[in-house]
Design a protein around this motif. Structure first.
Motif, short mmCIF file in Angstrom:
data_model
loop_
_atom_site.label_atom_id
_atom_site.label_comp_id
_atom_site.label_asym_id
_atom_site.label_seq_id
_atom_site.Cartn_x
_atom_site.Cartn_y
_atom_site.Cartn_z
N ALA A 44 0.82 -1.21 0.00
CA ALA A 44 0.00 0.00 0.00
C ALA A 44 0.86 1.26 0.00
N GLY A 45 2.07 1.14 0.48
CA GLY A 45 2.97 2.29 0.51
C GLY A 45 4.40 1.82 0.69
N ILE A 46 5.35 2.78 0.65
CA ILE A 46 6.75 2.41 0.80
C ILE A 46 7.10 2.33 2.29
N ILE A 47 8.27 1.76 2.58
CA ILE A 47 8.73 1.60 3.96
C ILE A 47 9.23 2.94 4.47
N VAL A 48 8.68 3.37 5.60
CA VAL A 48 9.20 4.53 6.33
C VAL A 48 9.84 3.96 7.59
N LEU A 49 11.16 4.01 7.70
CA LEU A 49 11.88 3.28 8.73
C LEU A 49 11.45 3.63 10.16
N PRO A 50 11.21 4.88 10.52
CA PRO A 50 10.77 5.15 11.90
C PRO A 50 9.46 4.44 12.24
N ARG A 51 8.57 4.31 11.27
CA ARG A 51 7.31 3.61 11.54
C ARG A 51 7.52 2.11 11.63
N LEU A 52 8.46 1.58 10.86
CA LEU A 52 8.69 0.14 10.87
C LEU A 52 9.48 -0.30 12.10
N LEU A 53 10.55 0.44 12.43
CA LEU A 53 11.45 0.02 13.50
C LEU A 53 11.28 0.81 14.78
N MET A 73 14.95 -8.12 18.47
CA MET A 73 13.60 -8.66 18.57
C MET A 73 12.74 -8.12 17.43
N GLN A 74 12.87 -6.82 17.17
CA GLN A 74 12.09 -6.23 16.09
C GLN A 74 12.47 -6.85 14.74
N LYS A 75 13.78 -7.11 14.58
CA LYS A 75 14.21 -7.70 13.32
C LYS A 75 13.63 -9.10 13.15
N ARG A 76 13.63 -9.87 14.23
CA ARG A 76 13.09 -11.22 14.14
C ARG A 76 11.59 -11.22 13.89
N ILE A 77 10.90 -10.30 14.54
CA ILE A 77 9.46 -10.21 14.30
C ILE A 77 9.18 -9.84 12.85
N ALA A 78 9.98 -8.92 12.31
CA ALA A 78 9.81 -8.54 10.90
C ALA A 78 10.14 -9.71 9.98
N GLN A 79 11.19 -10.47 10.32
CA GLN A 79 11.54 -11.63 9.51
C GLN A 79 10.42 -12.67 9.51
N MET A 80 9.63 -12.72 10.58
CA MET A 80 8.53 -13.67 10.67
C MET A 80 7.28 -13.18 9.95
N PRO A 125 6.57 -5.02 14.11
CA PRO A 125 6.82 -4.59 15.49
C PRO A 125 5.89 -3.44 15.87
N ILE A 126 5.35 -3.47 17.11
CA ILE A 126 4.36 -2.48 17.52
C ILE A 126 4.81 -1.73 18.76
N ASN A 150 4.38 -11.40 21.23
CA ASN A 150 4.47 -12.01 19.90
C ASN A 150 5.75 -12.84 19.76
N TYR A 151 6.85 -12.33 20.29
CA TYR A 151 8.12 -13.06 20.20
C TYR A 151 8.03 -14.40 20.92
N VAL A 152 7.45 -14.41 22.12
CA VAL A 152 7.31 -15.66 22.87
C VAL A 152 6.37 -16.62 22.13
N MET A 153 5.29 -16.09 21.57
CA MET A 153 4.38 -16.94 20.81
C MET A 153 5.09 -17.57 19.62
N LEU A 154 5.88 -16.80 18.90
CA LEU A 154 6.59 -17.33 17.75
C LEU A 154 7.65 -18.33 18.17
#
Length: 865
Positions: A142-151, A261-268, A272-273, A281-285
């Motif tokens: 829907a849009g491009i990656i804005v890093l502050p919003r992603l990480l 942790m954020q990187k792993r959640i993104a890889q899954m 990240p919120i 979420n990390y423990v669930m995964l």
């Protein structure tokens, strides 16, 4: 389910030099299906860029396009020479100053997509600003990656233009994705996939490190109060049989999640919120145990797990208000209503979430939260699945719960989450521990050690079977009889818990030992016995109708209750007595058809609605005719063969299912063209089709008029019987009122015949008649009969009177009008005579003809014209 190789390597030893494709192949060898491979296939330069300025224009198609100037630093100096780059972008979700991900010319994105400088929308674009799906970290376009919003702002504070985005986002690491089947719910975790990979490597000692094996405190009385109250369990199974609650106080909920942790959640494939959400979420995964975090300060009393009350509503985390069903299992805050007894209805009780599906918006953790309550529970898979489907709400939690979550790990999951919260958000873990554990251990099964070899066909030594069972996590206790062992399945394998799991254990042993160790043996076919008479009959019927120009179709045997009225069936007609399905595919069609025409009319209507005006169809299939009251079928155990009494009940509950052929046609039977006008189908075409089927089976049939048989038109309906009077079926034109109710064209014709009757009638030796080499003698007669006399009765009389030399009778003309007495009609027949041993004389033929006319006069009052 995804698993980065680096995360997988923490729980199991990967083979030396193993790449993603190798790990995926190993998982396939133990029965998991490879879905995809992510990461590791991007070659740079992929860098961080900062948007310095952009010019936005609107194209002719209304699409906005931005011409951007982006600072990409010095990392890509060989490509950019340190200059800012002009890039054309179709997204609008960024502003000047935002940090974005930029792929520069010379790079290769997933799927072998090579990036070059190219002219687009009238300007040169030196690269591309990337969306999530373009670099393989998600599916969002829907849009491009804005890093502050992603990480998060905190994690990009030290990021500058030109930094390597591949390292920043972990795109250099390979992530495997496996398709998890419903019986392998434990594989919805890195723990489960690691265990399966360990099995694929031969289950070496020490090669698997279970992340759930952590020390947990004992439950005590000072934990947050929880009440499990399920007054209406589904199928007698409580909706929640374990609930663990832990409290962490003094947490800085606004603290950032660690970058790893954020990187792993993104890889899954997740986003990240916040710290609390990322930790759960990390423990669930990692473990496969869904968790939920509540703001403790918003809770007013004990947590109560109960069924919903009629009329209750809940606004879930997706901001949708949902009306709850009494079958929904809820997590509620009893407030000042005590332990959720009769209290709580006075307005203080709050619904916190749909158990195992999604939490509510009222108690979610926010940036101001300081005290967090962690929920780790075990919910009934059936209850969660029904709630998820009822509300059309599929979540990561529901996908796991409905497949079965390990009931032994909620305490470990809650402990892991609490430790992570303290480590990265400060505070301390409350000493109070709530653990309401009503789970029960699986029952042990007495397994014969030779059974897997017998089922699979491979000789598995006794020690190999015991080793595989123990590697699976099962508890194995040897018995006095060395042929047997007592096997208790592991807690994470609910699919191995049933009355007779021997085949399941055999499958597991074959799977872990290696499917490739099962030899491929081509079976030797036995001598065939050919087709049965019934199969041959069905093929002849289908061939005859196809040869007559009809197209075979198949339809679902489900019909609507109102169809009987549309077909104008009398109130006492047996075809109104239909079997109702307990769980129909569609509530609009809950009945099983009692005639093939019931479902065939839908096929005809669908073809007409799609522009086909000239349609001729037939279908051969079963109909369901109860005939009398049906008993309720028992549910016999699969552990042993049903008793004779159970078999009798099962057979009694099955309705009679005769095989019928339905034929229906509308439009032109003969097309118009230069040769002349076309001809519409009529009732006689249906009679001819039935006669063609009977002739192909060498079964003589008698056609007579049937004054009233729904849904056919009175006076245009033929009754077809065997020579002994056994009913074969009906053919003719459908009633105009029925056609109107069914929304079918006028003058539509149809037939339905009983294939079982024809099968029985044709199951006899057919003696071929000797062929006469002598010439045939033809003579025509015209008979005057009353209009209400069926032509079939006239033909039967002629055949009786003509004698054995009559070869055929053909009606070739029907006339009513001038010079014909009112209420009468003229029927013209051609009689063919032939003798086997001589040429018939004129006098002999005339005598046969006169005898035939005399019998017609006697039987039906016919007068020769």
């Amino acid at each position: 389910m995804r698993a980065p190789l680096t995360w997988l390597a923490e729980y199991t030893d990967l083979a030396a030099g193993a790449r993603g494709v190798d790990v995926a192949a190993s998982l396939v060898s133990v029965g998991l299906e490879e879905e995809d491979l992510h990461g590791g296939d991007i070659t740079g330069p992929l860098v961080v860029g900062r948007v310095l300025e952009f010019e936005e224009t609107i194209q002719k198609n209304g699409k906005p396009i931005r011409y951007c100037v982006v600072d990409v630093g010095q990392n890509g100096q060989m490509v950019t020479e340190g200059r800012h780059q002009e890039i054309v972008c179709g997204a609008t979700n960024f502003e000047v100053g935002d940090l974005v991900v930029v792929v520069l010319p010379g790079a290769t994105l997933p799927g072998g997509f090579h990036i070059t400088a190219r002219k687009t929308y009238g300007r040169m674009s030196n690269g591309m600003i990337c969306a999530e799906d373009e670099i393989g970290i998600g599916h969002d376009h829907a849009g491009i990656i804005v890093l502050p919003r992603l990480l998060g702002e905190e994690h990009v504070a030290d990021v500058k233009p030109g930094d390597d985005a591949i390292a920043l986002l972990g795109l250099g690491e390979e992530t495997i994705e496996a398709n998890v089947t419903p019986d392998r719910g434990y594989c919805f975790s890195v723990r489960g996939l690691a265990r399966e990979y360990w099995h694929s490597q031969g289950s070496p000692a020490g090669g698997f490190r279970d992340p759930a094996l952590i020390e947990t405190p004992q439950p005590n009385e000072s934990g947050h109060p929880v009440v499990l109250r399920d007054e209406a369990p589904l199928d007698g199974v409580p909706g929640c049989d374990r609930f663990v609650a832990r409290v962490v106080r003094g947490v800085d909920a606004a603290a950032p999640s660690p970058a790893w942790m954020q990187k792993r959640i993104a890889q899954m494939g997740m986003r990240p919120i916040s710290l609390a959400v990322d930790v759960t979420n990390y423990v669930m995964l990692a473990l496969g145990q869904p968790l939920h975090a509540y703001d403790l300060d918003t809770l007013g009393g004990p947590i109560v797990v109960r069924r919903a009350r009629s009329g209750e509503k809940l606004t879930t985390l997706d901001d949708v208000e949902r009306t709850l069903d009494p079958e929904d299992l809820l997590i509620t805050d009893a407030g000042d209503g005590g332990e959720g007894g009769e209290g709580g209805e006075g307005g203080s009780e709050t619904v916190l979430g749909l158990a195992g599906v999604m939490g509510g918006a009222s108690s979610e953790v926010s940036a101001t939260t300081t005290n967090v309550l962690i929920e780790a529970a075990h919910f009934d898979p059936t209850s969660v699945a029904r709630t998820s489907r009822r509300h059309r709400l599929v979540s990561e939690a529901s996908k796991r719960f409905e497949r079965g979550v390990d009931p032994a790990i909620p305490a470990a999951a809650a402990e892991m989450a609490a430790r992570l919260l303290v480590e990265h958000g400060g505070g301390q873990i409350d000493p109070g521990v709530t653990d309401l554990d009503h789970t029960s251990r699986p029952h042990a099964f007495r397994l014969e050690l030779a059974e897997p070899s017998r089922i699979v066909g491979v000789d598995y030594p006794r020690e190999r079977v015991l080793q595989v069972l123990r590697d699976l996590g099962a508890e194995v206790r040897e018995t006095e009889d060395e042929r047997y062992v007592e096997v208790t399945p592991p807690s994470w394998r609910p699919d191995l818990v049933n009355d007779s799991p021997a085949p399941d254990y055999a499958e597991e042993i074959a799977r872990i030992d290696g499917y490739n160790n099962i030899p491929s043996i081509t079976p030797t076919p036995t001598e065939g016995r050919g087709l049965t008479h019934g199969q041959k009959t069905r093929r002849v019927v289908a061939d005859a109708l196809a040869g007559a120009g009809f197209t075979e179709v198949l339809s679902y045997p489900f019909v609507a209750p109102e169809l009987a009225d549309q077909l104008m069936l009398p109130a006492d007609d047996d075809r109104r007595r239909a079997v109702r399905l307990a769980n129909p595919l569609s509530e609009e069609r809950p009945l099983l058809r009692t005639s093939v025409l019931s479902s065939l009319v839908d096929v005809l209507r669908r073809n007409i609605s799609r522009g086909q005006k000239d349609v001729a169809l037939f279908e051969m299939g079963l109909v369901f005719r109860p005939g009398g009251p049906l008993g309720r079928a028992p549910l016999p155990s699969v552990a042993h063969r049903p008793s004779e009494a159970e078999l009798e009940q099962l057979y009694a509950a099955v309705p009679a299912q005769p095989r019928r052929v339905g034929i229906i046609a509308t439009g032109l039977a003969e097309q118009a063209g230069w040769w002349g006008s076309g001809r519409l189908v009529e009732w006689s075409d249906m009679v001819a089709a039935v006669e063609a089927v009977a002739a192909a089976l060498v079964v003589p049939v008698v056609v007579s008029a049937d004054a009233d048989h729904a849904p056919w038109h009175p006076g245009r309906c033929a009754r077809i019987t065997l020579t002994d009077g056994t009913l074969v079926g009906h053919a003719g034109e459908l009633h105009p009122k029925a056609l109107s109710a069914l929304d079918l064209p006028p003058r539509t014709v149809a037939a339905e015949i009983d294939v079982d009757v024809l099968t029985t009638a044709s199951d006899r030796a057919v003696q071929a008649a000797p062929f006469s080499t002598f010439p045939a003698a033809l003579t025509d007669i015209a008979l005057l009969v009353r209009s209400d006399v069926p032509a079939g009765d006239v033909e039967s009389a002629l055949r009786r009177g003509a004698g054995e030399s009559l070869e055929s009778v053909t009606l070739f003309d029907v006339y009513e009008g001038d010079r014909i007495e009112a209420g009468h009609r003229s029927l013209a027949y051609r009689l063919t005579f032939r003798a086997a041993d001589r040429t018939l004389t004129t006098d002999e033929v005339n005598g046969f003809r006169d005898a035939a006319v005399a019998e017609a006069a006697r039987a039906v009052g016919a007068v020769q014209r």
